[in-house]
Design an enzyme around this catalytic site. Structure first.
Site, short mmCIF file in Angstrom:
data_model
loop_
_atom_site.label_atom_id
_atom_site.label_comp_id
_atom_site.label_asym_id
_atom_site.label_seq_id
_atom_site.Cartn_x
_atom_site.Cartn_y
_atom_site.Cartn_z
CD GLU A 74 3.78 7.07 3.59
OE1 GLU A 74 3.68 7.80 4.60
OE2 GLU A 74 3.10 7.23 2.56
CB CYS A 95 0.09 0.95 2.23
SG CYS A 95 -0.04 0.51 0.49
CG HIS A 134 2.20 5.22 -0.30
ND1 HIS A 134 1.92 5.39 1.03
CD2 HIS A 134 1.35 4.23 -0.73
CE1 HIS A 134 0.94 4.54 1.38
NE2 HIS A 134 0.59 3.84 0.34
N1 PCA Z 1 -1.83 0.78 -1.90
C1 PCA Z 1 -2.79 0.61 -0.83
C2 PCA Z 1 -2.76 -0.85 -0.50
C3 PCA Z 1 -2.06 -1.52 -1.64
C4 PCA Z 1 -1.44 -0.43 -2.40
O1 PCA Z 1 -0.66 -0.56 -3.36
C5 PCA Z 1 -2.54 1.54 0.35
O2 PCA Z 1 -1.99 2.64 0.16
O3 PCA Z 1 -2.91 1.21 1.47
#
Ligand code: PCA
Length: 208
Positions: A84, A149, A173
């Site tokens: 990200e 997240c 991610h």
């Molecule tokens: N993914 C979610 C919150 C926790 C996770 O593993 C997100 O992308 O916000």
């Protein structure tokens, strides 16, 4: 005081949320070795709860005093590891998809007087490149969403900016793990996700 020579990397993953019984983010973090390129890897699981996740992370950073912080979360439906670029000062989630404690904030700031956004302070391009060189599908993402997240990433970068300016941090991610059996959606084996994380951490440690 003696100079600290061994680096510490704090790596976090999330607990399962929604209908899932596992979260590949923390499952992959658990597969990481305890040392990467001489740096000590400290692993922690974070609850999928707005704000509380940030408070727990702050306590971890205060206790561990890491040199680098790499947060990891599941992004179901994405087809590759995604580093990200940015966290935005906004928490917003649909009423029918609350966090694990039933919170569903709408259009709310994370830090009321905070900046609109923070950029990751990790070497995002070097991280993507090292994963790709090791045959792990990876790319940069320009949105971490507005769920927990993004909330955690924003909390981290606000904390580092205000209290630990020498510490770098950011977010990766990961896709669904194959063991989650979302057969119509992209997935990667957990071991491959873990190898990707290892490559990304190596790149972060090797980039001056
Ligand atoms: N993914 C979610 C919150 C926790 C996770 O593993 C997100 O992308 O916000």
């Amino acid at each position: 005081m003696a100079e600290k020579t061994t680096k510490t990397v704090l790596v976090t993953g999330f607990a399962p949320f929604g209908k899932e019984t596992v979260n590949p983010s923390y499952e992959a973090v658990k597969l990481l070795p305890d040392k990467i390129l001489d740096a000590v890897i400290v692993k922690a699981e974070i609850p999928v709860v707005f704000r509380k996740s940030g408070q727990i992370l702050e306590a971890l950073v205060d206790a561990e005093r890491p040199d680098l912080v790499v947060l990891v979360g599941q992004a179901g439906g994405r087809a590759s590891m995604e580093v990200e670029r940015i966290a935005i000062n906004c928490e917003d989630c649909p009423p029918d998809f609350p966090d694990n404690e039933g919170n569903a904030p709408a259009d709310a700031p994370i830090v009321p007087d905070g900046p609109a956004a923070y950029f990751s302070t990790l070497p995002i391009k070097a991280m993507v490149q090292r994963m790709q060189q090791n045959n792990i599908p990876a790319q940069i993402s320009n949105s971490a969403g507005t769920y927990v997240c993004n909330d955690l990433m924003y909390h981290l970068l606000h904390l580092l900016h205000t209290r630990y300016p020498a510490v770098s941090g950011g977010f990766i991610h990961v896709p669904y793990a194959t063991l989650q059996r979302h057969t119509a959606l992209p997935s990667m084996p957990l071991e491959e996700i873990a190898r990707g994380l290892q490559c990304a951490i190596e790149a972060a440690l090797l980039t001056p």
